[in-house]
Design a protein around this motif. Structure first.
Motif, PDB file in Angstrom:
ATOM      1  N   LEU A  81       0.847  -1.199   0.000  1.00 31.49           N
ATOM      2  CA  LEU A  81       0.000   0.000   0.000  1.00 31.49           C
ATOM      3  C   LEU A  81       0.884   1.251   0.000  1.00 31.49           C
ATOM      4  CD1 LEU A  81      -2.935   1.144   0.268  1.00 31.49           C
ATOM      5  CD2 LEU A  81      -2.461   1.336   2.724  1.00 31.49           C
ATOM      6  N   PRO A  82       0.768   2.100  -1.020  1.00 31.13           N
ATOM      7  CA  PRO A  82       1.560   3.339  -1.018  1.00 31.13           C
ATOM      8  C   PRO A  82       1.197   4.216   0.183  1.00 31.13           C
ATOM      9  CG  PRO A  82       0.657   2.911  -3.201  1.00 31.13           C
ATOM     10  CD  PRO A  82      -0.014   1.955  -2.262  1.00 31.13           C
ATOM     11  N   LEU A  83       2.237   4.696   0.881  1.00 26.53           N
ATOM     12  CA  LEU A  83       2.054   5.554   2.046  1.00 26.53           C
ATOM     13  C   LEU A  83       2.805   6.849   1.800  1.00 26.53           C
ATOM     14  CD1 LEU A  83       1.254   6.099   5.030  1.00 26.53           C
ATOM     15  CD2 LEU A  83       3.351   4.883   5.695  1.00 26.53           C
ATOM     16  N   TYR A  84       2.128   7.975   1.993  1.00 28.85           N
ATOM     17  CA  TYR A  84       2.723   9.285   1.764  1.00 28.85           C
ATOM     18  C   TYR A  84       2.736  10.073   3.069  1.00 28.85           C
ATOM     19  CZ  TYR A  84       1.852   8.097  -3.120  1.00 28.85           C
ATOM     20  OH  TYR A  84       1.826   7.462  -4.337  1.00 28.85           O
ATOM     21  N   ARG A  85       3.825  10.783   3.305  1.00 30.12           N
ATOM     22  CA  ARG A  85       3.949  11.606   4.512  1.00 30.12           C
ATOM     23  C   ARG A  85       4.009  13.077   4.125  1.00 30.12           C
ATOM     24  NH1 ARG A  85       9.215  13.387   5.821  1.00 30.12           N
ATOM     25  NH2 ARG A  85      10.807  12.708   4.334  1.00 30.12           N
ATOM     26  N   LEU A  86       3.754  13.945   5.093  1.00 33.77           N
ATOM     27  CA  LEU A  86       3.892  15.374   4.866  1.00 33.77           C
ATOM     28  C   LEU A  86       5.370  15.737   4.812  1.00 33.77           C
ATOM     29  CD1 LEU A  86       1.146  16.818   7.255  1.00 33.77           C
ATOM     30  CD2 LEU A  86       0.990  16.448   4.791  1.00 33.77           C
ATOM     31  N   LEU A  87       5.730  16.577   3.864  1.00 36.89           N
ATOM     32  CA  LEU A  87       7.122  16.989   3.731  1.00 36.89           C
ATOM     33  C   LEU A  87       7.425  18.238   4.545  1.00 36.89           C
ATOM     34  CD1 LEU A  87       7.727  16.350  -0.067  1.00 36.89           C
ATOM     35  CD2 LEU A  87       8.373  14.922   1.881  1.00 36.89           C
ATOM     36  N   ASP A  88       6.439  19.090   4.745  1.00 40.63           N
ATOM     37  CA  ASP A  88       6.665  20.290   5.550  1.00 40.63           C
ATOM     38  C   ASP A  88       5.365  20.731   6.190  1.00 40.63           C
ATOM     39  OD1 ASP A  88       7.162  22.739   6.660  1.00 40.63           O
ATOM     40  OD2 ASP A  88       8.287  23.538   4.980  1.00 40.63           O
ATOM     41  N   SER A  89       4.460  21.290   5.409  1.00 38.90           N
ATOM     42  CA  SER A  89       3.161  21.790   5.880  1.00 38.90           C
ATOM     43  C   SER A  89       3.311  22.738   7.070  1.00 38.90           C
ATOM     44  CB  SER A  89       2.212  20.639   6.245  1.00 38.90           C
ATOM     45  OG  SER A  89       2.618  19.983   7.414  1.00 38.90           O
ATOM     46  N   GLY A  90       4.287  23.638   6.973  1.00 38.58           N
ATOM     47  CA  GLY A  90       4.497  24.639   8.017  1.00 38.58           C
ATOM     48  C   GLY A  90       5.376  24.187   9.154  1.00 38.58           C
ATOM     49  N   MET A  91       5.834  22.923   9.125  1.00 43.95           N
ATOM     50  CA  MET A  91       6.616  22.414  10.247  1.00 43.95           C
ATOM     51  C   MET A  91       8.060  22.899  10.243  1.00 43.95           C
ATOM     52  SD  MET A  91       5.139  18.543  10.788  1.00 43.95           S
ATOM     53  CE  MET A  91       4.943  18.137   9.055  1.00 43.95           C
ATOM     54  N   ALA A  92       8.623  23.174   9.075  1.00 45.61           N
ATOM     55  CA  ALA A  92      10.022  23.613   9.011  1.00 45.61           C
ATOM     56  C   ALA A  92      10.218  24.936   9.742  1.00 45.61           C
ATOM     57  CB  ALA A  92      10.475  23.727   7.561  1.00 45.61           C
ATOM     58  N   ASN A  93       9.297  25.876   9.550  1.00 47.31           N
ATOM     59  CA  ASN A  93       9.421  27.168  10.242  1.00 47.31           C
ATOM     60  C   ASN A  93       9.295  27.001  11.748  1.00 47.31           C
ATOM     61  OD1 ASN A  93       9.820  28.681   7.928  1.00 47.31           O
ATOM     62  ND2 ASN A  93       7.661  29.167   7.660  1.00 47.31           N
ATOM     63  N   GLN A  94       8.364  26.155  12.180  1.00 51.66           N
ATOM     64  CA  GLN A  94       8.208  25.923  13.611  1.00 51.66           C
ATOM     65  C   GLN A  94       9.447  25.266  14.212  1.00 51.66           C
ATOM     66  OE1 GLN A  94       4.159  24.363  14.865  1.00 51.66           O
ATOM     67  NE2 GLN A  94       4.032  24.050  12.665  1.00 51.66           N
ATOM     68  N   MET A  95       9.985  24.280  13.505  1.00 54.14           N
ATOM     69  CA  MET A  95      11.174  23.597  13.999  1.00 54.14           C
ATOM     70  C   MET A  95      12.356  24.562  14.066  1.00 54.14           C
ATOM     71  SD  MET A  95      12.144  20.675  15.202  1.00 54.14           S
ATOM     72  CE  MET A  95      11.155  19.334  14.540  1.00 54.14           C
ATOM     73  N   THR A  96      12.470  25.426  13.079  1.00 51.96           N
ATOM     74  CA  THR A  96      13.540  26.431  13.093  1.00 51.96           C
ATOM     75  C   THR A  96      13.407  27.329  14.311  1.00 51.96           C
ATOM     76  OG1 THR A  96      13.741  26.402  10.685  1.00 51.96           O
ATOM     77  CG2 THR A  96      14.547  28.364  11.828  1.00 51.96           C
ATOM     78  N   GLU A  97      12.188  27.771  14.596  1.00 48.20           N
ATOM     79  CA  GLU A  97      11.975  28.620  15.776  1.00 48.20           C
ATOM     80  C   GLU A  97      12.361  27.885  17.059  1.00 48.20           C
ATOM     81  OE1 GLU A  97       8.129  31.103  13.983  1.00 48.20           O
ATOM     82  OE2 GLU A  97       7.833  29.431  15.367  1.00 48.20           O
ATOM     83  N   TYR A  98      11.967  26.625  17.144  1.00 52.30           N
ATOM     84  CA  TYR A  98      12.221  25.846  18.363  1.00 52.30           C
ATOM     85  C   TYR A  98      13.717  25.677  18.599  1.00 52.30           C
ATOM     86  CZ  TYR A  98      11.793  22.097  21.822  1.00 52.30           C
ATOM     87  OH  TYR A  98      11.882  21.336  22.971  1.00 52.30           O
ATOM     88  N   ILE A  99      14.438  25.319  17.566  1.00 49.08           N
ATOM     89  CA  ILE A  99      15.873  25.102  17.718  1.00 49.08           C
ATOM     90  C   ILE A  99      16.620  26.426  17.849  1.00 49.08           C
ATOM     91  CG2 ILE A  99      17.929  24.199  16.535  1.00 49.08           C
ATOM     92  CD1 ILE A  99      16.155  21.901  15.557  1.00 49.08           C
ATOM     93  N   ARG A 100      16.173  27.433  17.139  1.00 52.95           N
ATOM     94  CA  ARG A 100      16.792  28.759  17.286  1.00 52.95           C
ATOM     95  C   ARG A 100      16.643  29.261  18.723  1.00 52.95           C
ATOM     96  NH1 ARG A 100      14.392  32.007  13.051  1.00 52.95           N
ATOM     97  NH2 ARG A 100      16.284  32.036  11.771  1.00 52.95           N
ATOM     98  N   TYR A 101      15.496  29.021  19.314  1.00 59.26           N
ATOM     99  CA  TYR A 101      15.262  29.410  20.711  1.00 59.26           C
ATOM    100  C   TYR A 101      16.292  28.748  21.627  1.00 59.26           C
ATOM    101  CZ  TYR A 101      12.923  29.468  25.292  1.00 59.26           C
ATOM    102  OH  TYR A 101      12.645  29.615  26.627  1.00 59.26           O
ATOM    103  N   GLY A 102      16.514  27.442  21.428  1.00 58.26           N
ATOM    104  CA  GLY A 102      17.482  26.737  22.259  1.00 58.26           C
ATOM    105  C   GLY A 102      18.902  27.216  22.046  1.00 58.26           C
ATOM    106  N   VAL A 103      19.277  27.403  20.787  1.00 53.36           N
ATOM    107  CA  VAL A 103      20.639  27.842  20.473  1.00 53.36           C
ATOM    108  C   VAL A 103      20.896  29.242  21.019  1.00 53.36           C
ATOM    109  CG1 VAL A 103      22.217  28.437  18.593  1.00 53.36           C
ATOM    110  CG2 VAL A 103      20.827  26.358  18.440  1.00 53.36           C
ATOM    111  N   LEU A 104      19.934  30.145  20.839  1.00 54.68           N
ATOM    112  CA  LEU A 104      20.101  31.507  21.344  1.00 54.68           C
ATOM    113  C   LEU A 104      20.168  31.518  22.866  1.00 54.68           C
ATOM    114  CD1 LEU A 104      20.278  34.529  20.757  1.00 54.68           C
ATOM    115  CD2 LEU A 104      17.775  34.607  20.726  1.00 54.68           C
TER     116      LEU A 104
END
Length: 308
Positions: A81-104
């Motif tokens: 059965l072919p299975l497809y996942r989301l590639l981003d859908s707004g998650m990249a920006n959120q992840m960047t914010e989360y990690i940027r917060y930790g690094v800063l």
């Protein structure tokens, strides 16, 4: 007929409205409304056991998330059965914010100041600039690459590790076991966005965590089974690792009374680093449905041997 399911009836209702508006020529239904032998596509998260077997004409499944480890572990998921996942859908920006917060926070010594506050200490520390903090990103896929590029633009020296070589502007790419060891040994902050696969489970064990720079920081926003939590605690307690920011855990929710909850050098968040945004998810999945209808290749098809 296209079946949409999540554990929340309220969320299902919201998704049905968005999908129907975006693709009015199709019928989007909930589990209660579905006629099983008419369902061609399944869009889901948190699917009950046994549902897939009740859909004899199912052609493909779309996950409402980027991580598919729990879906791949299901016994009722047909191997073809072919299975497809989301590639981003707004998650990249959120992840960047989360990690940027930790690094800063690490750069500005905020974790040290929180510990000083708890004991009533007033002591100023020498400032650091972005170029003083070397950041290592574990995972350079769609989301990890976006995080690495953003931090490089912020002025941090950024390296990244992936299964194979990558070529990203202003990001030093490493791969393989030797590359992983070098990344751990030469980074002040290690941030993981890796998915859960047979290759990544237990990746950050005690031996590898011990390779991290003395006084470094760990951010885990990928999957909890990547990390040996007991080994991390030991290295936090002896001061080898200065602090950690953890969004994912081996068991979720993190059990009440677990020592990570009250550790003075640990920041805990409840798996919120990057949450699927409905409108963006709908747009991506509808785009894929239209491609399949036109006989084209859809994006985000999961390679089961790789786990993503």
């Amino acid at each position: 007929m296209i079946l949409v399911h999540t554990p929340s009836p309220k969320e299902v209702s919201a998704y049905l409205e968005l999908f129907q508006a975006a693709m009015p020529e199709q019928a989007f239904v909930s589990l209660e409304q579905a006629t099983p032998d008419e369902v061609r596509y399944l869009i889901a998260w948190g699917l009950p056991d046994g549902i897939i077997a009740r859909l004899p004409r199912l052609q493909a499944m779309f996950a409402l998330g980027a991580g598919v480890d729990k879906l791949l572990s299901r016994q009722d998921l047909p191997v073809n059965l072919p299975l497809y996942r989301l590639l981003d859908s707004g998650m990249a920006n959120q992840m960047t914010e989360y990690i940027r917060y930790g690094v800063l926070g690490y750069q500005r010594n905020m974790d040290v100041y929180r510990r000083q506050q708890a004991t009533g200490q007033w002591r100023m520390l020498a400032p650091q600039l972005p170029e003083d903090v070397r950041v290592g990103i574990l995972g350079l896929g769609e989301i990890g690459s976006a995080v690495a590029k953003a931090l490089a633009r912020d002025g941090y020296p950024v390296s990244g590790w992936s299964r194979g070589p990558k070529h990203i502007h202003h990001v030093h790419s490493l791969h393989g076991e030797a590359g992983l060891e070098k990344l751990l040994e030469t980074s002040d902050v290690i941030a993981s966005v890796l998915p859960s696969t047979p290759q990544t489970q237990g990746l950050l064990n005690g031996a590898r965590l011990s390779l991290m720079q003395p006084g470094s920081m760990l951010i885990n926003a990928g999957r909890g089974d990547l990390l040996d939590q007991d080994a991390l605690l030991a290295l936090l307690n002896n001061g080898h690792i200065r602090c950690a920011q953890l969004d994912v855990f081996a068991e979720e929710p993190l059990p009440h009374g677990h020592p990570l909850w009250h550790h003075p050098s640990v920041t805990i968040t409840p798996h919120v680093a990057a949450i699927t945004l409905r409108q963006q998810a709908v747009e991506q999945i509808v785009g894929n449905l239209r491609k399949l209808a036109a006989g084209l290749q859809a994006e985000g098809r999961v390679e089961r041997a790789q786990g993503y």
